[in-house]
Design an enzyme around this catalytic site. Structure first.
Site, short mmCIF file in Angstrom:
data_model
loop_
_atom_site.label_atom_id
_atom_site.label_comp_id
_atom_site.label_asym_id
_atom_site.label_seq_id
_atom_site.Cartn_x
_atom_site.Cartn_y
_atom_site.Cartn_z
N ALA A 133 1.96 -0.41 -5.04
CA ALA A 133 1.46 0.73 -3.99
C ALA A 133 1.38 2.03 -4.60
CB ALA A 133 2.25 1.02 -2.75
N ASN B 49 10.32 -0.97 -4.52
CA ASN B 49 9.42 -1.18 -5.62
C ASN B 49 8.73 0.05 -6.05
OD1 ASN B 49 10.08 -3.76 -5.57
ND2 ASN B 49 8.69 -4.36 -4.21
N HIS C 131 2.01 8.53 -1.28
CA HIS C 131 3.15 9.02 -2.40
C HIS C 131 2.49 9.85 -3.39
CE1 HIS C 131 4.98 5.32 -1.45
NE2 HIS C 131 3.86 4.47 -1.28
#
Lengths: 272, 272
Positions: B125, B192, B222
């Site tokens: 991601a 992850n 993020h």
């Protein structure tokens, strides 16, 4: 252990050769070529494990190397790219701008498929291409803003017809906005970054480029924005120019070394 | 054409299988396995080219596949990772958190080298891992700030001992700051991303993580900062959750598909 042939013994080729020689890249540099025999000789002198200097660039891939690394010029890519693949060698290309010529791109892409070989393009002086290529089919817009000191922009073809006098710029100033296709013709020093971004994403006619001259910076900064159905990504990369070659960002050399290290290693490979 | 075995027929495994079935990934899905026989049956029903359902996960790599794709769980990685490599198959891992266990990492890394096979970890991601791994040896600091809606953070182990009441947060609030090593234990949903960033860069004890709850966002964002001798990189990735599986970012699925497409293609590969 993988065997490497190196085409181009300039600043970048030398850094790659030294990374192989020191073991950072687990491979053997077996053959090298440069249009300047002197440059090839000077490189060989610096290496502990001496490669053979071949007589012309086409001979690199006639020897049993696994990969030929091009660190020479766009012309070199056009000249030897296809024959490297025909000789069943992989190819790493530093002069990525050559691939903006669609006929060259198509010939090399088809040859990869036909001869079951791969061409590797390191991420160069930018980062985030893992993300851009993953969302390629959902991208609606991609832009890059490059900010440099005016002295780093001098000599660009753009200034032959522009009224802008770089010496008179005393604050951060946008000097160009257009497509990547226009930008690579007017600012050849930016060509690799614009080419990589265009090829990863939506092509050079839809990727937009802004060039900013900032007399208060000592870095080359690339700011990338990409948006689409997946969401949005922005990447800012502030590069310190390489000490040995101020025209090249240190990251461009490090990404080439990492690409080659990965190619030569059986290991855990992180990233798309 | 490459042959793929799939371990895990949940939301992510299904998306990967559909991408193979539709030709987006030029390969054949020959074998699948899921702990739930029902899940495996439901997946096979959706596919035009029907793979064989094997009786246990270890059987996937005993068939002549080129690569096994793990989209199941960290336990699955620990259970079958080594035997996949011993059977001389490559491996793609989605449950990257398993590799934060150093003994697992070392066993799998050594096995790659010994059996001359490769483990692929998609960028998940996030993005920019091409840059982070290139500058790995020059990195001085790496941090990630993850911002989510409070409801997306619910159920994390962190709240078992914390005083923070997610329901009472009415503006953007930092709820955790610490190392990636601490974060992955307290916020398993983030594992992850934190694992990928740690493994690409300076490890989970030096990578810092900040978690922000923001009731005014509908995205998972993020923000990564990395600094060192090379300069500085910042990446911001705003992800829209996947429609089929709101716990997963769409980018995580797209990056897995792109990694596998690249593995299965002889072509021009862009990015470090």
């Amino acid at each position: 252990m993988k065997r490497i042939g190196l085409l181009g013994c300039g600043a970048i080729g030398t850094q790659i050769a030294l990374a192989i020689d020191s073991g950072k890249i687990p491979a053997v540099l077996t053959h090298v070529y440069d249009n300047s025999k002197d440059a090839a000789n000077i490189l060989v002198l610096k290496l502990n494990t001496k490669p053979e200097i071949v007589e012309n660039s086409h001979l690199l891939s006639s020897h049993p190397v696994d990969i030929v690394v091009e660190a020479a010029s766009q012309d070199a890519v056009k000249d030897v790219g296809l024959s490297v693949l025909q000789n069943k060698r992989d190819l790493m290309i530093m002069s990525v701008g050559a691939l903006l010529d669609e006929s060259i791109y198509d010939i090399l892409s088809d040859a990869c498929s036909h001869f079951k070989k791969t061409i590797y393009l390191p991420s160069g002086a930018i980062a985030g291409l893992d993300g851009i290529k993953s969302i390629k089919h959902e991208l609606e817009s991609v832009s890059i803003t490059t900010t440099k000191h005016p002295r780093s922009l001098k000599g660009a073809k753009f200034f032959e017809t522009s009224q802008i006098d770089l010496d008179k710029i005393n604050s951060s100033t946008v000097i160009f906005e257009g497509t990547a296709k226009e930008a690579v013709q007017l600012f050849p020093a930016n060509i690799n970054v614009a080419a990589l971004l265009s090829l990863s994403g939506i092509g050079s006619e839809k990727t937009t480029v802004k060039i900013v001259a900032d007399p208060n910076t000592d870095k080359n900064t690339h700011h990338i924005e990409a948006a689409g159905k997946f969401g949005k990504m922005t990447f800012t990369i502030e590069n310190i120019p390489d000490a040995n070659n101020p025209k090249t960002s240190r990251l461009a050399i490090l990404s080439a070394i990492e690409t080659l290290r990965k190619y030569c290693s059986d290991d855990i490979q992180i990233g798309t």
